[in-house]
Write a protein that holds these residues in place. Structure first.
Motif, PDB file in Angstrom:
ATOM      1  N   LYS A  76       0.815  -1.220   0.000  1.00  0.00           N
ATOM      2  CA  LYS A  76       0.000   0.000   0.000  1.00  0.00           C
ATOM      3  C   LYS A  76       0.851   1.273   0.000  1.00  0.00           C
ATOM      4  N   ASN A  77       2.169   1.112  -0.056  1.00  0.00           N
ATOM      5  CA  ASN A  77       3.074   2.270   0.028  1.00  0.00           C
ATOM      6  C   ASN A  77       2.712   3.163   1.208  1.00  0.00           C
ATOM      7  N   THR A  78       2.479   2.533   2.324  1.00  0.00           N
ATOM      8  CA  THR A  78       1.994   3.236   3.504  1.00  0.00           C
ATOM      9  C   THR A  78       2.882   2.942   4.701  1.00  0.00           C
ATOM     10  N   VAL A  79       3.152   3.970   5.468  1.00  0.00           N
ATOM     11  CA  VAL A  79       3.868   3.817   6.728  1.00  0.00           C
ATOM     12  C   VAL A  79       2.931   4.237   7.852  1.00  0.00           C
ATOM     13  N   TYR A  80       3.030   3.536   8.962  1.00  0.00           N
ATOM     14  CA  TYR A  80       2.149   3.777  10.096  1.00  0.00           C
ATOM     15  C   TYR A  80       2.965   4.179  11.322  1.00  0.00           C
ATOM     16  N   LEU A  81       2.314   4.909  12.210  1.00  0.00           N
ATOM     17  CA  LEU A  81       2.911   5.193  13.507  1.00  0.00           C
ATOM     18  C   LEU A  81       1.842   4.902  14.556  1.00  0.00           C
ATOM     19  N   GLN A  82       1.997   3.787  15.238  1.00  0.00           N
ATOM     20  CA  GLN A  82       1.092   3.437  16.322  1.00  0.00           C
ATOM     21  C   GLN A  82       1.611   4.096  17.594  1.00  0.00           C
ATOM     22  N   MET A  83       0.780   4.911  18.210  1.00  0.00           N
ATOM     23  CA  MET A  83       1.192   5.656  19.394  1.00  0.00           C
ATOM     24  C   MET A  83       0.328   5.229  20.577  1.00  0.00           C
ATOM     25  N   ASN A  84       0.957   4.639  21.557  1.00  0.00           N
ATOM     26  CA  ASN A  84       0.260   4.175  22.757  1.00  0.00           C
ATOM     27  C   ASN A  84       0.736   4.957  23.976  1.00  0.00           C
ATOM     28  N   SER A  85      -0.048   4.878  25.037  1.00  0.00           N
ATOM     29  CA  SER A  85       0.294   5.555  26.293  1.00  0.00           C
ATOM     30  C   SER A  85       0.685   7.006  26.038  1.00  0.00           C
ATOM     31  N   LEU A  86      -0.149   7.688  25.302  1.00  0.00           N
ATOM     32  CA  LEU A  86       0.172   9.056  24.909  1.00  0.00           C
ATOM     33  C   LEU A  86       0.201   9.998  26.112  1.00  0.00           C
ATOM     34  N   LYS A  87       1.117  10.940  26.047  1.00  0.00           N
ATOM     35  CA  LYS A  87       1.280  11.940  27.090  1.00  0.00           C
ATOM     36  C   LYS A  87       0.955  13.326  26.530  1.00  0.00           C
ATOM     37  N   PRO A  88       0.566  14.260  27.365  1.00  0.00           N
ATOM     38  CA  PRO A  88       0.256  15.612  26.866  1.00  0.00           C
ATOM     39  C   PRO A  88       1.411  16.241  26.094  1.00  0.00           C
ATOM     40  N   GLU A  89       2.637  15.921  26.458  1.00  0.00           N
ATOM     41  CA  GLU A  89       3.776  16.507  25.750  1.00  0.00           C
ATOM     42  C   GLU A  89       3.940  15.967  24.340  1.00  0.00           C
ATOM     43  N   ALA A  90       3.152  14.992  23.960  1.00  0.00           N
ATOM     44  CA  ALA A  90       3.159  14.495  22.586  1.00  0.00           C
ATOM     45  C   ALA A  90       2.316  15.367  21.659  1.00  0.00           C
ATOM     46  N   THR A  91       1.628  16.343  22.219  1.00  0.00           N
ATOM     47  CA  THR A  91       0.807  17.241  21.408  1.00  0.00           C
ATOM     48  C   THR A  91       1.687  17.997  20.418  1.00  0.00           C
ATOM     49  N   ALA A  92       1.359  17.860  19.143  1.00  0.00           N
ATOM     50  CA  ALA A  92       2.173  18.456  18.079  1.00  0.00           C
ATOM     51  C   ALA A  92       1.527  18.157  16.735  1.00  0.00           C
ATOM     52  N   VAL A  93       2.065  18.783  15.705  1.00  0.00           N
ATOM     53  CA  VAL A  93       1.750  18.384  14.338  1.00  0.00           C
ATOM     54  C   VAL A  93       2.754  17.313  13.944  1.00  0.00           C
ATOM     55  N   TYR A  94       2.253  16.204  13.468  1.00  0.00           N
ATOM     56  CA  TYR A  94       3.103  15.083  13.078  1.00  0.00           C
ATOM     57  C   TYR A  94       3.225  15.045  11.556  1.00  0.00           C
ATOM     58  N   TYR A  95       4.473  14.904  11.107  1.00  0.00           N
ATOM     59  CA  TYR A  95       4.771  14.893   9.683  1.00  0.00           C
ATOM     60  C   TYR A  95       5.455  13.587   9.310  1.00  0.00           C
ATOM     61  N   CYS A  96       5.112  13.049   8.148  1.00  0.00           N
ATOM     62  CA  CYS A  96       5.932  11.976   7.614  1.00  0.00           C
ATOM     63  C   CYS A  96       6.825  12.568   6.532  1.00  0.00           C
ATOM     64  N   ALA A  97       7.939  11.907   6.309  1.00  0.00           N
ATOM     65  CA  ALA A  97       8.940  12.423   5.395  1.00  0.00           C
ATOM     66  C   ALA A  97       9.708  11.269   4.761  1.00  0.00           C
ATOM     67  N   VAL A  98      10.287  11.552   3.606  1.00  0.00           N
ATOM     68  CA  VAL A  98      11.071  10.558   2.881  1.00  0.00           C
ATOM     69  C   VAL A  98      12.488  11.073   2.663  1.00  0.00           C
ATOM     70  N   ASP A  99      13.439  10.218   2.966  1.00  0.00           N
ATOM     71  CA  ASP A  99      14.840  10.475   2.627  1.00  0.00           C
ATOM     72  C   ASP A  99      15.198   9.496   1.524  1.00  0.00           C
ATOM     73  N   GLY A 100      15.327   9.997   0.308  1.00  0.00           N
ATOM     74  CA  GLY A 100      15.598   9.137  -0.835  1.00  0.00           C
ATOM     75  C   GLY A 100      17.056   9.021  -1.202  1.00  0.00           C
ATOM     76  N   SER A 101      17.938   9.465  -0.304  1.00  0.00           N
ATOM     77  CA  SER A 101      19.361   9.495  -0.631  1.00  0.00           C
ATOM     78  C   SER A 101      19.995   8.115  -0.680  1.00  0.00           C
ATOM     79  N   GLY A 102      19.379   7.141  -0.019  1.00  0.00           N
ATOM     80  CA  GLY A 102      19.982   5.818   0.050  1.00  0.00           C
ATOM     81  C   GLY A 102      21.030   5.690   1.121  1.00  0.00           C
ATOM     82  N   GLY A 103      21.226   6.745   1.895  1.00  0.00           N
ATOM     83  CA  GLY A 103      22.221   6.722   2.959  1.00  0.00           C
ATOM     84  C   GLY A 103      21.664   6.140   4.236  1.00  0.00           C
ATOM     85  N   PRO A 104      22.449   6.179   5.305  1.00  0.00           N
ATOM     86  CA  PRO A 104      21.979   5.654   6.593  1.00  0.00           C
ATOM     87  C   PRO A 104      20.830   6.497   7.140  1.00  0.00           C
TER      88      PRO A 104
END
Length: 125
Positions: A76-104
């Motif tokens: 599905k060309n999909t990545v997931y982020l399962q977040m459990n035991s969330l804390k108030p300090e996790a409040t934020a805008v979450y972004y996914c990103a791709v590094d296509g360089s092939g590096g570490p």
């Protein structure tokens, strides 16, 4: 070009869970890394987790180890982020990103080439 579309954010009480999704389309790479970052108001964008698409090896920020899980679905060309035991300090805008360089795998936002529009996660206390 790569298009990334995140979804799954929302409002949750402390201790609750959310699962974010990010669907990738467009250009493909032979070896790349997909990562999740987050940015709270007034703070810099910070690394959360990343996964190597070729071998599935995962990496986490210390602050989320044991509570967040990154995974991928190649079909599905999909990545997931399962977040459990969330804390108030996790409040934020979450972004996914791709590094296509092939590096570490990089923890630096500057090393990622393509970004989604972000999805808001709010954790109430």
């Amino acid at each position: 070009q790569v298009q990334l579309v995140e979804s799954g954010g929302g409002l949750v009480q402390a201790g609750g869970s959310l699962r974010l999704s990010c669907v990738a389309s467009g250009r493909t790479f032979s070896r790349y890394v997909m990562g999740w970052f987050r940015q709270a108001p007034g703070k810099e964008r910070e690394f959360v987790a990343a996964i190597s698409w070729s071998n599935g090896v995962t990496y986490y920020a210390d602050s989320v180890k044991g509570r967040f899980t990154i995974s991928r679905d190649n079909t599905k060309n999909t990545v997931y982020l399962q977040m459990n035991s969330l804390k108030p300090e996790a409040t934020a805008v979450y972004y996914c990103a791709v590094d296509g360089s092939g590096g570490p795998v990089s923890w630096s936002a500057g090393d990622y080439d393509y970004w989604g529009q972000g999805t808001q996660v709010t954790v109430s206390s």
